[in-house]
Design a protein around this motif. Structure first.
Motif, PDB file in Angstrom:
ATOM      1  N   UNK A  92       7.794  54.050  45.761  1.00 28.85           N
ATOM      2  CA  UNK A  92       7.199  55.411  45.524  1.00 28.85           C
ATOM      3  C   UNK A  92       6.018  55.225  44.394  1.00 28.85           C
ATOM      4  N   UNK A  93       5.500  53.927  43.732  1.00 31.24           N
ATOM      5  CA  UNK A  93       4.042  54.325  43.319  1.00 31.24           C
ATOM      6  C   UNK A  93       2.840  54.395  44.240  1.00 31.24           C
ATOM      7  N   UNK A  94       2.836  53.957  45.812  1.00 37.77           N
ATOM      8  CA  UNK A  94       2.379  53.399  46.196  1.00 37.77           C
ATOM      9  C   UNK A  94       0.858  53.627  46.310  1.00 37.77           C
ATOM     10  N   UNK A  95       1.324  55.390  46.311  1.00 36.84           N
ATOM     11  CA  UNK A  95      -0.335  55.614  46.855  1.00 36.84           C
ATOM     12  C   UNK A  95      -0.986  55.733  45.685  1.00 36.84           C
ATOM     13  N   UNK A  96      -0.392  56.293  43.984  1.00 36.15           N
ATOM     14  CA  UNK A  96      -1.321  55.879  43.558  1.00 36.15           C
ATOM     15  C   UNK A  96      -2.028  54.698  43.113  1.00 36.15           C
ATOM     16  N   UNK A  97      -1.042  53.195  43.640  1.00 38.04           N
ATOM     17  CA  UNK A  97      -1.926  52.121  43.263  1.00 38.04           C
ATOM     18  C   UNK A  97      -2.829  51.797  43.913  1.00 38.04           C
ATOM     19  N   UNK A  98      -2.603  52.142  45.353  1.00 38.80           N
ATOM     20  CA  UNK A  98      -3.329  51.922  46.350  1.00 38.80           C
ATOM     21  C   UNK A  98      -4.390  52.771  46.682  1.00 38.80           C
ATOM     22  N   UNK A  99      -4.785  54.041  45.689  1.00 42.18           N
ATOM     23  CA  UNK A  99      -6.048  54.843  45.178  1.00 42.18           C
ATOM     24  C   UNK A  99      -6.943  53.783  44.176  1.00 42.18           C
ATOM     25  N   UNK A 100      -5.606  53.058  43.283  1.00 43.01           N
ATOM     26  CA  UNK A 100      -6.652  52.719  42.431  1.00 43.01           C
ATOM     27  C   UNK A 100      -7.078  51.018  42.584  1.00 43.01           C
ATOM     28  N   UNK A 101      -6.724  50.636  43.911  1.00 37.93           N
ATOM     29  CA  UNK A 101      -6.944  49.428  44.407  1.00 37.93           C
ATOM     30  C   UNK A 101      -6.244  48.156  43.710  1.00 37.93           C
ATOM     31  N   UNK A 102      -5.368  48.564  43.294  1.00 38.84           N
ATOM     32  CA  UNK A 102      -4.120  47.648  42.652  1.00 38.84           C
ATOM     33  C   UNK A 102      -3.104  46.683  43.652  1.00 38.84           C
ATOM     34  N   UNK A 103      -3.288  45.273  43.349  1.00 36.29           N
ATOM     35  CA  UNK A 103      -2.612  44.360  44.330  1.00 36.29           C
ATOM     36  C   UNK A 103      -0.992  44.417  43.608  1.00 36.29           C
ATOM     37  N   UNK A 104      -0.125  44.553  44.074  1.00 33.48           N
ATOM     38  CA  UNK A 104       1.161  43.838  43.542  1.00 33.48           C
ATOM     39  C   UNK A 104       2.177  42.521  44.164  1.00 33.48           C
TER      40      UNK A 104
ATOM     41  N   UNK B 252      10.676  50.545  35.742  1.00 33.37           N
ATOM     42  CA  UNK B 252       9.076  50.266  36.146  1.00 33.37           C
ATOM     43  C   UNK B 252       8.558  51.132  36.664  1.00 33.37           C
ATOM     44  N   UNK B 253       8.863  52.071  37.047  1.00 31.12           N
ATOM     45  CA  UNK B 253       7.887  53.087  37.211  1.00 31.12           C
ATOM     46  C   UNK B 253       6.502  53.446  36.259  1.00 31.12           C
ATOM     47  N   UNK B 254       7.371  53.428  35.185  1.00 36.88           N
ATOM     48  CA  UNK B 254       6.293  53.947  34.257  1.00 36.88           C
ATOM     49  C   UNK B 254       5.449  52.606  33.960  1.00 36.88           C
ATOM     50  N   UNK B 255       5.752  51.872  34.054  1.00 39.56           N
ATOM     51  CA  UNK B 255       4.288  50.175  33.859  1.00 39.56           C
ATOM     52  C   UNK B 255       3.845  50.520  34.753  1.00 39.56           C
ATOM     53  N   UNK B 256       3.810  50.662  35.821  1.00 39.05           N
ATOM     54  CA  UNK B 256       3.241  50.506  36.959  1.00 39.05           C
ATOM     55  C   UNK B 256       2.653  51.463  36.966  1.00 39.05           C
ATOM     56  N   UNK B 257       3.169  53.109  36.468  1.00 37.03           N
ATOM     57  CA  UNK B 257       1.489  54.388  36.531  1.00 37.03           C
ATOM     58  C   UNK B 257       1.169  53.773  35.477  1.00 37.03           C
ATOM     59  N   UNK B 258       1.065  52.976  34.250  1.00 38.68           N
ATOM     60  CA  UNK B 258      -0.066  52.608  33.183  1.00 38.68           C
ATOM     61  C   UNK B 258      -1.383  52.464  33.712  1.00 38.68           C
ATOM     62  N   UNK B 259      -0.509  50.458  34.448  1.00 37.37           N
ATOM     63  CA  UNK B 259      -1.505  50.091  35.773  1.00 37.37           C
ATOM     64  C   UNK B 259      -2.374  50.737  35.888  1.00 37.37           C
TER      65      UNK B 259
END
Length: 341
Positions: free
Chosen positions: A209-221, A240-247
């Motif tokens: 669900x947060x793939x767009x934000x994580x990809x744009x931020x250059x974050x790998x999980x 879990x989404x909130x924790x990923x959004x903070x990252x």
């Protein structure tokens, strides 16, 4: 109630008893009653008064203790007027009626406040559900718009714009979901739906669900481990989404490691970390901290909502961090509440 307090309350009565006894002794002395008889009479009267005081104190103290036990067992103290036993004495009965009237007025005010709160929550939830419709429609329109672009250069530009718009739409969707859960934690009732879920499935759903934000931020999980648990899957996924959004917001370019096992889900990143003096305040409502003030766009509500949801669902929450090194959040589903470190 102490015996001294009881005697202070009976001071007027004791004064009149003393004055009455004194006048009686003077009258009997003028009547030439023997001194020995007066002494025995006063001693007997004194013993009776002491026995009366002790017995009355024990009775009143027992009533007060019973009343205090009833009050302590009440979840809402203003209901005391509805449950106290009805007194027999006229004066106490009048006090009882006054307390009952005050209690009923307090109940009406509390019920009105509850109704207004429920109306507010219903309105917020309705608004959020309505808000999701145009957000979804915008996303679909963007997808369709890519199909009508003719040249490759326009396609590249449209693709770039589309990705940016999708990121903003995802942020808007995350904000509306946060408002939805904030409204739910304000409710008096419990809307959780407990069922058996797998931790890995919830983690994958949150990441997707947060793939767009994580990809744009250059974050790998990196995800590892799994276990079964009985909980509200939607709420845990939101946490879990909130924790990923903070990252994505505070740690662009970092690496996230999500581990599941032994009844715990651990989310750790190697980002900027949290200053030690701010760590115990990050779950306070509206607290943004130095990182939030520096980067901007922080509401200070994400971790507060996470803490409240964990508290409602008996999920232990532990936050550990070292500035400039890492931040680790542990969700403990074994029912043991942990403190921040």
């Amino acid at each position: 109630m102490r015996f001294g307090e009881y005697l202070y309350a009976k001071a007027v009565t004791l004064c009149f008893l003393g004055i009455g006894t004194l006048f009686l002794d003077i009258f009997l002395a003028f009547a030439e009653v023997p001194f020995a008889f007066l002494f025995v009479l006063n001693a007997a009267a004194g013993v009776l008064v002491v026995l009366w005081l002790v017995a009355d104190f024990l009775i009143e103290n027992s009533r007060l203790q019973k009343l205090e036990r009833v009050m302590n067992e009440l979840p809402e103290k203003y209901l005391l007027g509805e449950v106290i036993p009805k007194p027999v004495q006229p004066v106490e009965y009048r006090y009882y009626e006054i307390m009952k009237t005050v209690s009923q007025a307090a109940i009406e005010v509390a019920e009105q406040a509850t109704r207004e709160k429920e109306d507010y929550c219903d309105y917020v939830e309705c608004w959020i559900h309505e808000m999701r419709t145009p957000l979804t429609a915008c996303s679909l329109i963007l997808d369709r718009a890519k199909g009508v672009v003719e040249c490759k250069e326009d396609l590249d530009k449209a693709e770039e714009v589309s990705q940016k718009l999708k990121q903003e739409l995802k942020r808007a969707e995350n904000l509306t979901e946060s408002i939805l859960y904030y409204a739910r934690i304000r409710r008096a009732g419990n809307e959780t739906q407990i069922r058996q879920v797998r931790a890995a499935e919830l983690i994958r759903e949150a990441l997707w669900s947060q793939m767009e934000l994580l990809t744009a931020a250059g974050i790998c999980a990196e995800v590892d481990g799994d276990f079964d648990m009985y909980t509200d899957g939607r709420t845990v996924c939101f946490i879990l989404k909130q924790l990923l959004i903070n990252c994505a917001k505070y740690c662009p370019g970092c690496q996230i490691c999500i581990c599941a096992g032994n009844g715990k889900i651990t989310v750790e990143d190697n980002g900027i970390g949290i200053p030690s003096h701010e760590l115990r305040r990050v779950t306070q409502r509206g607290y943004t901290g130095s990182n939030g003030k520096r980067l901007g766009g922080s509401t200070g509500m994400g971790l507060y909502i996470v803490k409240e949801l964990c508290s409602r669902m008996d999920i232990g929450l532990e936050i550990a961090s070292e500035e400039g090194s890492y931040t680790r959040v542990v969700l403990n589903f074994e029912g043991e509440e942990e403190s921040g470190a």
